[in-house]
Design a protein around this motif. Structure first.
Motif, PDB file in Angstrom:
ATOM      1  N   THR A 267       0.843  -1.195   0.000  1.00 55.12           N
ATOM      2  CA  THR A 267       0.000   0.000   0.000  1.00 55.12           C
ATOM      3  C   THR A 267       0.876   1.242   0.000  1.00 55.12           C
ATOM      4  OG1 THR A 267      -1.793  -1.089   1.225  1.00 55.12           O
ATOM      5  CG2 THR A 267      -1.739   1.318   1.278  1.00 55.12           C
ATOM      6  N   VAL A 268       0.590   2.171  -0.908  1.00 55.90           N
ATOM      7  CA  VAL A 268       1.273   3.468  -0.938  1.00 55.90           C
ATOM      8  C   VAL A 268       0.479   4.444  -0.077  1.00 55.90           C
ATOM      9  CG1 VAL A 268       2.003   5.396  -2.396  1.00 55.90           C
ATOM     10  CG2 VAL A 268       2.261   3.047  -3.210  1.00 55.90           C
ATOM     11  N   LYS A 269       1.186   5.230   0.732  1.00 54.70           N
ATOM     12  CA  LYS A 269       0.536   6.109   1.705  1.00 54.70           C
ATOM     13  C   LYS A 269       0.706   7.569   1.272  1.00 54.70           C
ATOM     14  CE  LYS A 269       1.232   4.463   5.926  1.00 54.70           C
ATOM     15  NZ  LYS A 269       1.934   4.007   7.159  1.00 54.70           N
ATOM     16  N   VAL A 270      -0.413   8.277   1.102  1.00 57.87           N
ATOM     17  CA  VAL A 270      -0.371   9.665   0.645  1.00 57.87           C
ATOM     18  C   VAL A 270      -1.292  10.523   1.503  1.00 57.87           C
ATOM     19  CG1 VAL A 270       0.272   9.114  -1.732  1.00 57.87           C
ATOM     20  CG2 VAL A 270      -2.145   9.209  -1.095  1.00 57.87           C
ATOM     21  N   LEU A 271      -1.084  11.837   1.408  1.00 51.08           N
ATOM     22  CA  LEU A 271      -1.845  12.798   2.205  1.00 51.08           C
ATOM     23  C   LEU A 271      -2.910  13.464   1.342  1.00 51.08           C
ATOM     24  CD1 LEU A 271      -1.902  14.184   5.056  1.00 51.08           C
ATOM     25  CD2 LEU A 271      -0.436  15.954   4.068  1.00 51.08           C
ATOM     26  N   LEU A 272      -4.118  13.538   1.847  1.00 48.67           N
ATOM     27  CA  LEU A 272      -5.236  14.139   1.132  1.00 48.67           C
ATOM     28  C   LEU A 272      -4.922  15.590   0.772  1.00 48.67           C
ATOM     29  CD1 LEU A 272      -8.198  13.669   0.212  1.00 48.67           C
ATOM     30  CD2 LEU A 272      -8.908  14.617   2.415  1.00 48.67           C
ATOM     31  N   GLY A 273      -5.024  15.930  -0.520  1.00 51.13           N
ATOM     32  CA  GLY A 273      -4.826  17.302  -0.976  1.00 51.13           C
ATOM     33  C   GLY A 273      -3.387  17.726  -1.181  1.00 51.13           C
ATOM     34  N   GLU A 274      -2.429  16.888  -0.799  1.00 53.73           N
ATOM     35  CA  GLU A 274      -1.007  17.222  -0.990  1.00 53.73           C
ATOM     36  C   GLU A 274      -0.655  17.138  -2.472  1.00 53.73           C
ATOM     37  OE1 GLU A 274       3.238  17.615   0.213  1.00 53.73           O
ATOM     38  OE2 GLU A 274       1.329  18.082   1.167  1.00 53.73           O
ATOM     39  N   GLU A 275       0.199  18.062  -2.932  1.00 54.12           N
ATOM     40  CA  GLU A 275       0.672  17.991  -4.318  1.00 54.12           C
ATOM     41  C   GLU A 275       1.956  17.173  -4.354  1.00 54.12           C
ATOM     42  OE1 GLU A 275       0.570  21.041  -7.792  1.00 54.12           O
ATOM     43  OE2 GLU A 275       2.469  21.366  -6.742  1.00 54.12           O
ATOM     44  N   TYR A 276       1.967  16.134  -5.183  1.00 46.45           N
ATOM     45  CA  TYR A 276       3.109  15.238  -5.285  1.00 46.45           C
ATOM     46  C   TYR A 276       3.777  15.368  -6.653  1.00 46.45           C
ATOM     47  CZ  TYR A 276       1.523  12.961  -1.012  1.00 46.45           C
ATOM     48  OH  TYR A 276       1.158  12.696   0.299  1.00 46.45           O
ATOM     49  N   GLU A 277       5.083  15.176  -6.647  1.00 42.43           N
ATOM     50  CA  GLU A 277       5.828  15.114  -7.896  1.00 42.43           C
ATOM     51  C   GLU A 277       5.948  13.645  -8.292  1.00 42.43           C
ATOM     52  OE1 GLU A 277      10.206  16.198  -9.819  1.00 42.43           O
ATOM     53  OE2 GLU A 277       9.614  17.005  -7.869  1.00 42.43           O
ATOM     54  N   VAL A 278       5.491  13.324  -9.486  1.00 41.87           N
ATOM     55  CA  VAL A 278       5.453  11.943  -9.956  1.00 41.87           C
ATOM     56  C   VAL A 278       6.381  11.791 -11.163  1.00 41.87           C
ATOM     57  CG1 VAL A 278       4.004  10.094 -10.860  1.00 41.87           C
ATOM     58  CG2 VAL A 278       3.082  11.673  -9.155  1.00 41.87           C
ATOM     59  N   ALA A 279       7.221  10.756 -11.114  1.00 46.64           N
ATOM     60  CA  ALA A 279       8.078  10.409 -12.251  1.00 46.64           C
ATOM     61  C   ALA A 279       7.661   9.032 -12.755  1.00 46.64           C
ATOM     62  CB  ALA A 279       9.547  10.418 -11.845  1.00 46.64           C
ATOM     63  N   LEU A 280       7.335   8.938 -14.023  1.00 49.91           N
ATOM     64  CA  LEU A 280       6.896   7.686 -14.631  1.00 49.91           C
ATOM     65  C   LEU A 280       7.845   7.290 -15.754  1.00 49.91           C
ATOM     66  CD1 LEU A 280       3.063   8.323 -15.077  1.00 49.91           C
ATOM     67  CD2 LEU A 280       4.109   6.871 -13.366  1.00 49.91           C
ATOM     68  N   GLU A 281       8.122   5.998 -15.847  1.00 47.41           N
ATOM     69  CA  GLU A 281       8.868   5.460 -16.975  1.00 47.41           C
ATOM     70  C   GLU A 281       8.094   4.266 -17.534  1.00 47.41           C
ATOM     71  OE1 GLU A 281      12.929   4.484 -16.268  1.00 47.41           O
ATOM     72  OE2 GLU A 281      13.595   6.561 -16.494  1.00 47.41           O
ATOM     73  N   LEU A 282       7.622   4.397 -18.759  1.00 49.81           N
ATOM     74  CA  LEU A 282       6.900   3.310 -19.422  1.00 49.81           C
ATOM     75  C   LEU A 282       7.849   2.649 -20.420  1.00 49.81           C
ATOM     76  CD1 LEU A 282       4.161   1.849 -19.899  1.00 49.81           C
ATOM     77  CD2 LEU A 282       3.800   3.455 -21.791  1.00 49.81           C
ATOM     78  N   ASP A 283       8.271   1.425 -20.082  1.00 44.97           N
ATOM     79  CA  ASP A 283       9.153   0.658 -20.953  1.00 44.97           C
ATOM     80  C   ASP A 283       8.269  -0.168 -21.884  1.00 44.97           C
ATOM     81  OD1 ASP A 283      11.084  -0.870 -22.180  1.00 44.97           O
ATOM     82  OD2 ASP A 283      12.187  -1.312 -20.350  1.00 44.97           O
ATOM     83  N   ASP A 284       8.322   0.152 -23.167  1.00 44.47           N
ATOM     84  CA  ASP A 284       7.480  -0.492 -24.169  1.00 44.47           C
ATOM     85  C   ASP A 284       8.140  -1.790 -24.633  1.00 44.47           C
ATOM     86  OD1 ASP A 284       5.586  -1.000 -26.122  1.00 44.47           O
ATOM     87  OD2 ASP A 284       6.547   0.333 -27.590  1.00 44.47           O
ATOM     88  N   LEU A 285       8.093  -2.813 -23.775  1.00 47.64           N
ATOM     89  CA  LEU A 285       8.770  -4.079 -24.055  1.00 47.64           C
ATOM     90  C   LEU A 285       8.185  -4.787 -25.275  1.00 47.64           C
ATOM     91  CD1 LEU A 285       9.049  -5.356 -20.376  1.00 47.64           C
ATOM     92  CD2 LEU A 285      10.892  -4.415 -21.765  1.00 47.64           C
ATOM     93  N   GLY A 286       6.895  -4.565 -25.541  1.00 41.81           N
ATOM     94  CA  GLY A 286       6.251  -5.179 -26.698  1.00 41.81           C
ATOM     95  C   GLY A 286       6.461  -4.400 -27.976  1.00 41.81           C
ATOM     96  N   ARG A 287       7.106  -3.236 -27.858  1.00 42.67           N
ATOM     97  CA  ARG A 287       7.402  -2.370 -29.002  1.00 42.67           C
ATOM     98  C   ARG A 287       6.153  -2.084 -29.828  1.00 42.67           C
ATOM     99  NH1 ARG A 287      12.806  -5.275 -31.242  1.00 42.67           N
ATOM    100  NH2 ARG A 287      11.413  -7.069 -31.062  1.00 42.67           N
TER     101      ARG A 287
END
Length: 210
Positions: free
Chosen positions: A76-96
């Motif tokens: 479970t990821v724990k976050v605070l209601l209404g807090e602004e978070y910085e999110v970094a995503l990496e989508l590895d397209d393994l199926g090309r």
């Protein structure tokens, strides 16, 4: 008979699709292995999505293990209601199969993307789509004691000119008070999900920050 509004909507979708195709050509132009471009014409969705989340002070969010507890997921990821978070995503397209990423929604809130990039990963001979942005939990209230929320992560992408949707599920607990976020938790380096659409199973792993 189509209304003028429907026709405009259809024209806008076609423009986005053509723009995505142009984006793909620009990314691949000059690269040595154009076979990846042609492989992307076949729709074989196989992805690995890595996500890191940091609070407004730059600190990683906390997560906790749930083995042996009556929840659908083991972390479970724990976050605070209404807090602004910085999110970094990496989508590895393994199926090309991805030609462009259009947008990302987290728990029905669109990620406000501040920067994005695409790079080639030699080890897997695939392309990785990286996005950085901001997101805030906008639930009506905090998660009830003894309960967990399921957060839908939606990645909208193009396969050629076809609009597609990748849906993943992340377990959250949303708190009202900041002081309770760290109890029983570990700082999160990244949550990673491997998803093969032919099987339909999400395989999540959680790495603690050192």
């Amino acid at each position: 008979m189509h209304t003028a509004s429907e026709e405009r909507s259809s024209e806008q979708l076609q423009l986005r699709r053509r723009s995505a195709a142009v984006t793909l050509e620009r990314c691949f132009r000059g690269l040595h292995d154009r076979s990846i471009y042609h492989a992307a014409l076949e729709h074989r969705p196989l992805f690995q999505l890595a996500m890191s989340i940091r609070d407004s002070d730059g600190n990683p969010v906390f997560f906790q293990r749930e083995e042996g507890r009556p929840f659908s997921e083991q972390h479970t990821v724990k976050v605070l209601l209404g807090e602004e978070y910085e999110v970094a995503l990496e989508l590895d397209d393994l199926g090309r199969t991805v030609t462009a990423v259009e947008s990302v929604d987290i728990d029905a809130q669109q990620l406000s993307v501040s920067r994005s990039s695409v790079h080639h990963r030699e080890r897997t001979n695939s392309y990785v789509y990286a996005l950085h942005g901001h997101w805030s939990p906008r639930h009506v209230q905090a998660t009830s004691v003894g309960e967990r929320d399921v957060c839908l992560v939606e990645v909208r992408y193009f396969h050629g000119q076809e609009a597609c949707l990748l849906e993943l599920h992340l377990q959250l607990k949303i708190y009202q008070q900041k002081k309770r976020l760290q109890s029983r938790g570990l700082p999160l380096k990244a949550a990673t999900c491997r998803f093969d659409a032919s099987v339909g199973i999400e395989r999540w792993s959680f790495a603690p920050a050192r």
